[in-house]
Design a protein around this motif. Structure first.
Motif: not given
Length: 150
Positions: A75-84, A145-150
């Motif tokens: 769901e987090f992946y779905r709502v974040v913009k590409p590159g977000g 803290i884990t950070v990932g980019e779409k």
């Protein structure tokens, strides 16, 4: 509302949104933030936002309560913009002392049905959801803290 308040102080033009499953927590956040953020009651397993809506999505010390970690990350992946970017701050259990802290925390706060991972497991969950350019950093010893980019 603590993180949203800090973000508001950094940039008053930032459009802030907050979501919590607890009506009480949303009421407290509204008391602190007023109209500075759009705050709603909802679940991280089914976010009430359009796809590709946000530059950043954060989840601070609550993912271990979500009934399906993988579904929430999707769901987090779905709502974040590409590159977000998606940033998750939560407990992790690498090593005996962190496992002991987690066990003690569950006893003291009477938590049940929580899901806590090792650093590698969290990395793999992010990767399997589709995130890239991931990085992780321990925070205050027992959190990651884990950070990932779409």
């Amino acid at each position: 509302g603590i993180l949203l308040g800090q973000l508001n102080r950094l940039d008053r033009n930032m459009k802030l949104h907050g979501l919590d499953i607890s009506e009480e927590m949303i009421a407290k956040a509204k008391g602190k933030l007023g109209s500075k953020a759009a705050l709603i009651v909802g679940s991280g397993n089914k976010l009430p936002y359009r796809s590709n809506s946000f530059d950043y999505v954060t989840c601070c010390t609550s993912l271990h309560h979500h009934p399906s970690t993988k579904n929430s990350l999707a769901e987090f992946y779905r709502v974040v913009k590409p590159g977000g970017k998606v940033l998750v701050l939560d407990l992790f259990v690498d090593g005996f002392l962190r496992q002991l802290i987690y066990t003690w925390d569950n006893i003291v706060f009477r938590e049940k049905d929580t899901f806590v991972y090792t650093k590698k497991q969290m990395h793999n969950l992010f990767r399997s959801t589709g995130f890239r350019n991931m990085h992780q950093q321990p925070f205050l010893y027992s959190k990651l803290i884990t950070v990932g980019e779409k």
